[in-house]
Structure formats: C-alpha cells, structure tokens
Scaffold this motif. Structure first.
Motif, mmCIF file in Angstrom:
data_model
loop_
_atom_site.group_PDB
_atom_site.id
_atom_site.type_symbol
_atom_site.label_atom_id
_atom_site.label_comp_id
_atom_site.label_asym_id
_atom_site.label_seq_id
_atom_site.Cartn_x
_atom_site.Cartn_y
_atom_site.Cartn_z
ATOM 1 N N LYS A 42 0.836 -1.196 0.000
ATOM 2 C CA LYS A 42 0.000 0.000 0.000
ATOM 3 C C LYS A 42 0.876 1.252 0.000
ATOM 4 N N ARG A 43 0.274 2.359 -0.397
ATOM 5 C CA ARG A 43 1.002 3.622 -0.424
ATOM 6 C C ARG A 43 0.743 4.420 0.857
ATOM 7 N N THR A 44 1.688 5.231 1.215
ATOM 8 C CA THR A 44 1.548 6.118 2.379
ATOM 9 C C THR A 44 0.268 6.928 2.259
ATOM 10 N N GLY A 45 -0.499 6.965 3.362
ATOM 11 C CA GLY A 45 -1.735 7.735 3.397
ATOM 12 C C GLY A 45 -2.982 6.945 3.045
ATOM 13 N N GLU A 46 -2.813 5.759 2.483
ATOM 14 C CA GLU A 46 -3.975 4.941 2.132
ATOM 15 C C GLU A 46 -4.621 4.363 3.378
ATOM 16 N N LYS A 47 -5.909 4.085 3.287
ATOM 17 C CA LYS A 47 -6.623 3.387 4.357
ATOM 18 C C LYS A 47 -6.521 1.897 4.061
ATOM 19 N N VAL A 48 -6.127 1.131 5.068
ATOM 20 C CA VAL A 48 -5.855 -0.288 4.865
ATOM 21 C C VAL A 48 -6.733 -1.112 5.810
ATOM 22 N N PHE A 49 -7.333 -2.157 5.255
ATOM 23 C CA PHE A 49 -8.158 -3.072 6.050
ATOM 24 C C PHE A 49 -7.500 -4.455 6.028
ATOM 25 N N LEU A 50 -7.269 -4.995 7.215
ATOM 26 C CA LEU A 50 -6.800 -6.380 7.331
ATOM 27 C C LEU A 50 -7.908 -7.174 8.022
ATOM 28 N N GLY A 58 -2.278 4.684 15.717
ATOM 29 C CA GLY A 58 -2.300 4.562 14.264
ATOM 30 C C GLY A 58 -3.192 3.450 13.754
ATOM 31 N N TYR A 59 -3.818 2.713 14.689
ATOM 32 C CA TYR A 59 -4.668 1.584 14.323
ATOM 33 C C TYR A 59 -6.043 1.722 14.952
ATOM 34 N N SER A 60 -7.028 1.094 14.333
ATOM 35 C CA SER A 60 -8.324 0.897 14.963
ATOM 36 C C SER A 60 -8.808 -0.500 14.592
ATOM 37 N N VAL A 61 -9.877 -0.964 15.243
ATOM 38 C CA VAL A 61 -10.384 -2.306 14.980
ATOM 39 C C VAL A 61 -11.898 -2.277 14.922
ATOM 40 N N SER A 62 -12.436 -3.361 14.376
ATOM 41 C CA SER A 62 -13.888 -3.519 14.301
ATOM 42 C C SER A 62 -14.221 -4.986 14.510
ATOM 43 N N ARG A 63 -15.211 -5.245 15.364
ATOM 44 C CA ARG A 63 -15.690 -6.611 15.541
ATOM 45 C C ARG A 63 -17.219 -6.576 15.558
ATOM 46 N N GLU A 64 -17.782 -6.688 14.373
ATOM 47 C CA GLU A 64 -19.242 -6.652 14.207
ATOM 48 C C GLU A 64 -19.851 -8.042 14.351
ATOM 49 N N LYS A 65 -19.076 -9.063 14.043
ATOM 50 C CA LYS A 65 -19.519 -10.446 14.194
ATOM 51 C C LYS A 65 -18.484 -11.209 14.995
ATOM 52 N N LYS A 66 -18.939 -12.239 15.699
ATOM 53 C CA LYS A 66 -18.052 -12.971 16.603
ATOM 54 C C LYS A 66 -16.860 -13.566 15.872
ATOM 55 N N GLU A 67 -17.047 -14.028 14.648
ATOM 56 C CA GLU A 67 -15.984 -14.734 13.956
ATOM 57 C C GLU A 67 -15.005 -13.819 13.227
ATOM 58 N N ALA A 118 -2.047 4.860 6.307
ATOM 59 C CA ALA A 118 -0.846 4.027 6.429
ATOM 60 C C ALA A 118 0.432 4.865 6.353
ATOM 61 N N SER A 119 1.393 4.475 7.174
ATOM 62 C CA SER A 119 2.698 5.124 7.157
ATOM 63 C C SER A 119 3.783 4.058 7.007
ATOM 64 N N THR A 120 4.964 4.479 6.585
ATOM 65 C CA THR A 120 6.039 3.511 6.317
ATOM 66 C C THR A 120 6.439 2.738 7.571
ATOM 67 N N GLY A 175 -0.675 -14.873 8.927
ATOM 68 C CA GLY A 175 -0.014 -13.576 8.879
ATOM 69 C C GLY A 175 -0.225 -12.851 7.555
ATOM 70 N N THR A 176 -0.151 -11.533 7.616
ATOM 71 C CA THR A 176 -0.176 -10.675 6.428
ATOM 72 C C THR A 176 1.076 -9.814 6.444
ATOM 73 N N ARG A 177 1.885 -9.962 5.399
ATOM 74 C CA ARG A 177 3.080 -9.117 5.281
ATOM 75 C C ARG A 177 2.674 -7.823 4.578
ATOM 76 N N LEU A 178 2.608 -6.730 5.316
ATOM 77 C CA LEU A 178 2.211 -5.434 4.763
ATOM 78 C C LEU A 178 3.439 -4.577 4.512
ATOM 79 N N THR A 179 3.522 -4.051 3.299
ATOM 80 C CA THR A 179 4.576 -3.100 2.955
ATOM 81 C C THR A 179 3.924 -1.781 2.582
ATOM 82 N N VAL A 180 4.345 -0.714 3.261
ATOM 83 C CA VAL A 180 3.831 0.618 2.964
ATOM 84 C C VAL A 180 4.948 1.422 2.304
ATOM 85 N N THR A 181 4.696 1.893 1.091
ATOM 86 C CA THR A 181 5.745 2.606 0.337
ATOM 87 C C THR A 181 5.436 4.097 0.218
#
Lengths: 113, 112
Positions: free
Chosen positions: A13-21, A63-72, A81-83, A107-113
């Motif tokens: 992802k690029r710097t400044g983008e909103k990212v969902f994992l 720099g992070y937030s979370v959401s849990r709308e369903k149990k699973e 996103a920042s580098t 795992g998710t390997r995230l790279t922010v450029t």
C-alpha cells in the motif's frame, strides 16, 4: 482443527492509504487479537476483543483501529498508512475461560511505500 | 519496557543433541507461560505450556522448566531434529487477563 484465516498473505500500500486487514476464525472463539511482528521485537499486541463490538487497546494501538461486528470476524484498520507500519501482522483467537492457548493465522506481510 | 526477554537471538545445535532455549521475565504477576514455534511465512503454533504451580512440564521431546525465584524458564528439546529449525517465542500471561506478552524470539538452527 481451529482455523484462523487472514484475508491477504502479502499487501503493498502507499503512504496515506486506508488499509483493512481481515481475520476470520471458525471455532466460535470469544477472544480475538491483532499483533505485529518485527525483527528483534517479537510479537506486540495492537488491539484485542473479548466479545462482539468490544475492543481493548493493547501495547501499541497508535495509528490503528479495529472492528468486531460479528463474533468470527476481527478487522484491523490503518486509517492512514505510514512507512513505519510496514510489518508482519498476525491475528489470533482463543476460546476464553482458562484456555490461554492462542491460535494464530498465517499472517499478512504489509509493505507501505 | 520488555517484560519477557529472550536474550539469545539465535542458537545453533547439532542434530541429535539437546537444544536449550531460555526466557526471563520481570513481572511477578505472570502465572502461566507458553512456548510457540514459528516457521517462515506461517503463524506461530503452540508448543507447550506451564502453570506457575509447577516447575516442569514434559511433552515428548519437549520439556519446559520454570524457576519462579529466578523468574526464568527454559525449553529443552531432546533430541533435536532438523524440523525443529524455527523461531521460538516464549510468552507469559496473568490469570484471567487472556493477554499474552511475548519475548523477542530465538532462531534455532539444527545442523545435520
């Protein structure tokens, strides 16, 4: 077998983008967690959730937030996103009660450029 | 402030010999300890655990020892096998908290 899946293995992802994992577990576990793993620092807890719509800050929530709308499902959101958020992100779940064993996703390997 | 420390970033052991991985902690409230194993590109998998009411727990080739007075635990792998090559994390919890605190990890390499 408990299965914890994460939406992406690799993400760029690029710097400044909103990212969902996204993280999904299939064993009706109560508790879910998000960690990041960095060399020399081990796993550090970002956020966790004991129940639907509940969330608690971990050790490094800035720099992070979370959401849990369903149990699973437990989502980690990088609002801008920042580098320095380039990292391996790991999701985990536990049944709760006296069972401390956490089951991890791949795992998710995230790279922010 | 690192509450759980693994001071050896890496360890190299010959196949068939004993591997000993060490972990120190500072918080005396920790009462449950776990070891996880992690291969590259995979999530950590649970290996073995120990409650603070015990000083030893054994599971096949893996034994964990806990020394509460020294705030130290160790993982022994006997005999070591090539498939044991991985990064090992120790983790600690406070009963009821359901929040694990992890060490930095030790990369174990088993040489043939």
């Amino acid at each position: 077998d408990v299965k914890v899946t994460q939406s992406s293995r690799y993400l760029v992802k690029r710097t400044g983008e909103k990212v969902f994992l996204e993280c999904v577990q299939d064993m009706d576990h109560e508790n879910m967690f998000w960690y990041r793993q960095d060399p020399g620092l081990g796993l550090r807890l970002i956020y966790f959730s004991y129940d639907v719509k509940m969330k608690e800050k971990g050790d490094i929530p800035e720099g992070y937030s979370v959401s849990r709308e369903k149990k699973e499902r437990f989502s980690l959101i990088l609002e801008s996103a920042s580098t320095n958020q380039t990292s391996m992100y790991l999701c985990a779940s536990t049944p709760g009660g006296l069972n401390y064993e956490q089951y991890f996703g791949p795992g998710t390997r995230l790279t922010v450029t | 402030d690192q509450q759980v420390k693994q001071n050896s970033p890496s360890l190299s052991v010959q196949e068939g010999r004993i591997s000993i991985l060490n972990c120190d902690y500072t918080n005396s409230m920790f009462d449950y300890f776990l070891w996880y194993k992690k291969y590259p590109a995979e999530g950590p998998t649970f290996l073995i655990s120990i409650s603070s009411i015990k000083d030893k727990n054994e599971d096949g080739r893996f034994t964990v020892f806990l020394n509460k007075s020294a705030k130290h635990l160790s993982l022994h792998i006997v005999p070591s096998q090539p498939g044991d090559s991985a990064v090992y994390f120790c983790a600690a919890d406070i009963q009821g908290a359901q929040k694990l605190v992890f060490g930095q990890g030790t990369r174990l390499t088993i040489n043939p």
